[in-house]
Design a protein around this motif. Structure first.
Motif, mmCIF file in Angstrom:
data_model
loop_
_atom_site.group_PDB
_atom_site.id
_atom_site.type_symbol
_atom_site.label_atom_id
_atom_site.label_comp_id
_atom_site.label_asym_id
_atom_site.label_seq_id
_atom_site.Cartn_x
_atom_site.Cartn_y
_atom_site.Cartn_z
ATOM 1 N N ASP A 131 0.680 -1.330 -0.102
ATOM 2 C CA ASP A 131 0.024 0.067 0.002
ATOM 3 C C ASP A 131 0.786 1.316 -0.018
ATOM 4 O OD1 ASP A 131 -2.353 -1.474 0.147
ATOM 5 O OD2 ASP A 131 -2.293 -1.740 2.237
ATOM 6 N N ALA A 132 2.152 1.201 0.750
ATOM 7 C CA ALA A 132 3.043 2.335 0.697
ATOM 8 C C ALA A 132 3.822 2.357 -0.383
ATOM 9 C CB ALA A 132 3.623 2.317 1.979
ATOM 10 N N GLY A 133 4.075 1.237 -1.070
ATOM 11 C CA GLY A 133 5.112 1.261 -2.236
ATOM 12 C C GLY A 133 6.374 1.111 -1.609
ATOM 13 N N VAL A 134 6.454 0.197 -0.614
ATOM 14 C CA VAL A 134 7.933 0.076 -0.076
ATOM 15 C C VAL A 134 8.316 -1.307 -0.299
ATOM 16 C CG1 VAL A 134 9.006 0.010 2.092
ATOM 17 C CG2 VAL A 134 7.329 1.704 1.714
ATOM 18 N N LEU A 135 9.643 -1.336 -0.759
ATOM 19 C CA LEU A 135 10.525 -2.398 -0.620
ATOM 20 C C LEU A 135 11.968 -2.390 0.092
ATOM 21 C CD1 LEU A 135 11.309 -5.126 -2.123
ATOM 22 C CD2 LEU A 135 11.888 -4.012 -4.240
ATOM 23 N N LEU A 136 12.133 -3.269 0.885
ATOM 24 C CA LEU A 136 13.379 -3.498 1.794
ATOM 25 C C LEU A 136 13.960 -4.558 1.547
ATOM 26 C CD1 LEU A 136 11.710 -2.302 5.267
ATOM 27 C CD2 LEU A 136 12.522 -0.545 3.244
ATOM 28 N N TYR A 137 15.134 -4.576 0.971
ATOM 29 C CA TYR A 137 16.136 -5.886 1.209
ATOM 30 C C TYR A 137 16.842 -5.638 2.431
ATOM 31 C CZ TYR A 137 16.107 -6.170 -3.992
ATOM 32 O OH TYR A 137 15.480 -6.463 -5.345
ATOM 33 N N ARG A 138 16.668 -6.767 3.351
ATOM 34 C CA ARG A 138 17.111 -6.889 4.840
ATOM 35 C C ARG A 138 17.084 -5.511 5.483
ATOM 36 N NH1 ARG A 138 18.329 -12.266 5.933
ATOM 37 N NH2 ARG A 138 19.625 -13.188 4.183
ATOM 38 N N GLY A 139 15.743 -4.961 5.273
ATOM 39 C CA GLY A 139 15.629 -3.436 5.969
ATOM 40 C C GLY A 139 16.056 -2.367 5.273
#
Ligand code: CMC
Length: 435
Positions: free
Chosen positions: A68-76
């Motif tokens: 929903d927020a358009g967030v993608l994190l790799y290991r944070g």
């Protein structure tokens, strides 16, 4: 693993006095999950979730998406920061080991990957069995699967050292295998990897160089390729990663599992979308044809989709798409392409779709594949190689997820259940007695 029980959910079978109290587990981010493992024993029922839209299949510490927020994190770490400030080899380390490396760790890791870039010479001959017009994804499925027939010393999944070597081999050799699939189709000599080049640079070199003359990799294009690799490196439990995990849960060797992932990636609803976007743009041909095309997409009976749009998890802009769009402009500028009709068409298509209620109400936005094809095309890479490049990038994600699964003490063979709606038990009728 480290999820915590933070509550419970009670499921009651209506019309009976039977109920089950199920633990509610919370991770570090994202929605809590109901642990349904004892549901069948306590109430004799299964859950039903075709397409796994509401099911967490595993616990993972690798990648997080807030759709929903358009967030993608790799290991944070946010994908935007990694795409701008890091590079593929560092991201590969991060995905595999969980932390950013020190200078010394990075140098050792890069050297380790570099040392494994050549493939067994016998593998060269494997290519000769394919038709020259074979799709390179077909070649990838075959050759990566065949690695299990060549690297017998890294097939024991219970040996951590063998798992480590298999991981290195896969990440290191997959660009070589991919570049050779391309060279085979062209009928050009295979180029051996060069250990003085960085990962993305070396990949471009093996794709584009010929032995007859010197080839220098354009640094802007190398940076663009590196960014494409970073953006595609992992994406939590998508179809191909889930396939790798499912295959791996049986104890199958890592090369076979990654070949299974490559097969799942090939489909146009998944990694094959980048190829499908370019086909779609070529078919539309001209901005004046966009309104008619959009009408076809909106027609339920047409089965036509706006390729490169929509995502199971992102219900807001795919953050990777924004970076891709920027990279696309950079690459075209570097190559001096002032007027790229496909880019103009894509931008106009995006503008029209984003102002149309059909797409707005369904929260359909451009995904990573909407612009990646235009970049790759501008770099001179043929459409049939687009999904192969996705596979090269995703290999490190698959390998990291596979290793995490094998090292998870709660890991069991993946074995979904079903709602059976076929015939109930009946007696066999001999052929002569059938109407
Ligand atoms: N064009 C037109 N309509 C769409 C599209 C699209 N690209 N995507 C979804 N819809 C509609 C769909 O028909 C449905 O409409 P309705 O509610 O009226 O039946 C609604 O939007 C919800 O879609 P859904 O089918 O429930 O969504 P999903 O989560 O099952 O599918 C998807 C996700 C990515 C498979 C789908 O959006 C799609 O096929 N997109 C085009 C292919 C594509 O670009 N794939 C690349 C994904 S990103 C890279 C990767 O992960 O590999």
């Amino acid at each position: 693993m480290s999820s915590r029980t933070t509550g419970s959910v009670t499921v009651t079978l209506d019309g009976t006095n039977r109920s089950a109290s199920l633990p509610l587990l919370s991770g570090s981010l994202g929605p809590s999950v109901v642990d349904i493992r004892k549901l069948y024993n306590e109430l004799g029922i299964f859950t039903y979730d075709p397409g796994y839209g509401a099911t967490a299949s595993c616990e993972s510490r690798i990648t997080y998406i807030d759709g929903d927020a358009g967030v993608l994190l790799y290991r944070g770490y946010p994908i935007e920061q990694l795409a701008e400030q890091s590079d593929f080899i560092e991201v590969a380390y991060l995905l595999m080991y969980g932390e950013l490396p020190t200078k010394a760790q990075l140098a050792e890791f890069e050297r380790g990957v570099t040392l494994h870039t050549m493939v067994h010479e016998q593998i060269r001959r494997f290519y000769d069995g394919f038709r020259r017009d074979a799709h390179p994804m077909a070649v990838m499925c075959g050759v990566v699967g065949a690695m299990s027939a060549f690297y017998h010393d890294s097939l024991d999944i219970n040996d951590p050292e063998q798992r480590r070597i298999a991981a290195f081999r896969l990440v290191a050799k997959v660009p070589t295998i991919a570049a050779w699939a391309y060279k085979y189709a062209l009928g050009q000599p295979f180029m051996y990897p060069r250990n003085d080049l960085k990962y993305a640079e070396n990949f471009l070199y093996m794709l584009n160089a010929v032995p007859a003359e010197e080839y220098r990799v354009n640094p802007v294009l190398a940076r663009a390729m590196d960014r494409i690799l970073v953006l595609h490196a992992d994406h939590e439990q998508n179809a191909s990663t889930s396939t790798v995990r499912l295959a791996g849960s049986t104890g199958a060797n890592p090369y076979a599992c990654i070949a299974a992932g490559i097969a799942a990636l090939w489909g146009p609803a998944h990694g094959g979308a980048n190829e499908a976007v370019l086909k779609m743009l070529s078919e539309i041909g001209h901005p004046k044809n966009i309104p008619a095309f959009i009408e076809k997409v909106k027609d339920r009976n047409s089965n036509v989709k706006l390729m490169g749009f929509g995502h199971r998890v992102y219900k807001n802009f795919d953050p990777r798409a924004k970076i891709m769009q920027r990279t696309c402009h950079e690459v075209l500028a570097e190559l001096g392409i002032k007027d790229e009709p496909l880019l103009d068409l894509a931008m106009e298509l995006e503008r029209i779709a984003l102002s149309d209620d059909y797409f707005i109400s369904r929260k359909l936005y451009p995904n990573v594949d909407f612009y990646s094809g235009i970049i790759l095309k501008a770099m001179g890479i043929p459409t049939s190689m687009f999904t192969v490049i996705f596979a090269v990038a995703r290999t490190v994600g698959w390998v990291s997820q596979w290793k995490e699964m094998i090292e998870d003490p709660s890991q069991r063979i993946g074995r979904p259940r079903q709602v059976y709606s076929g015939p109930t038990q009946r007696d066999y009728v001999p052929l002569g007695n059938r109407g």
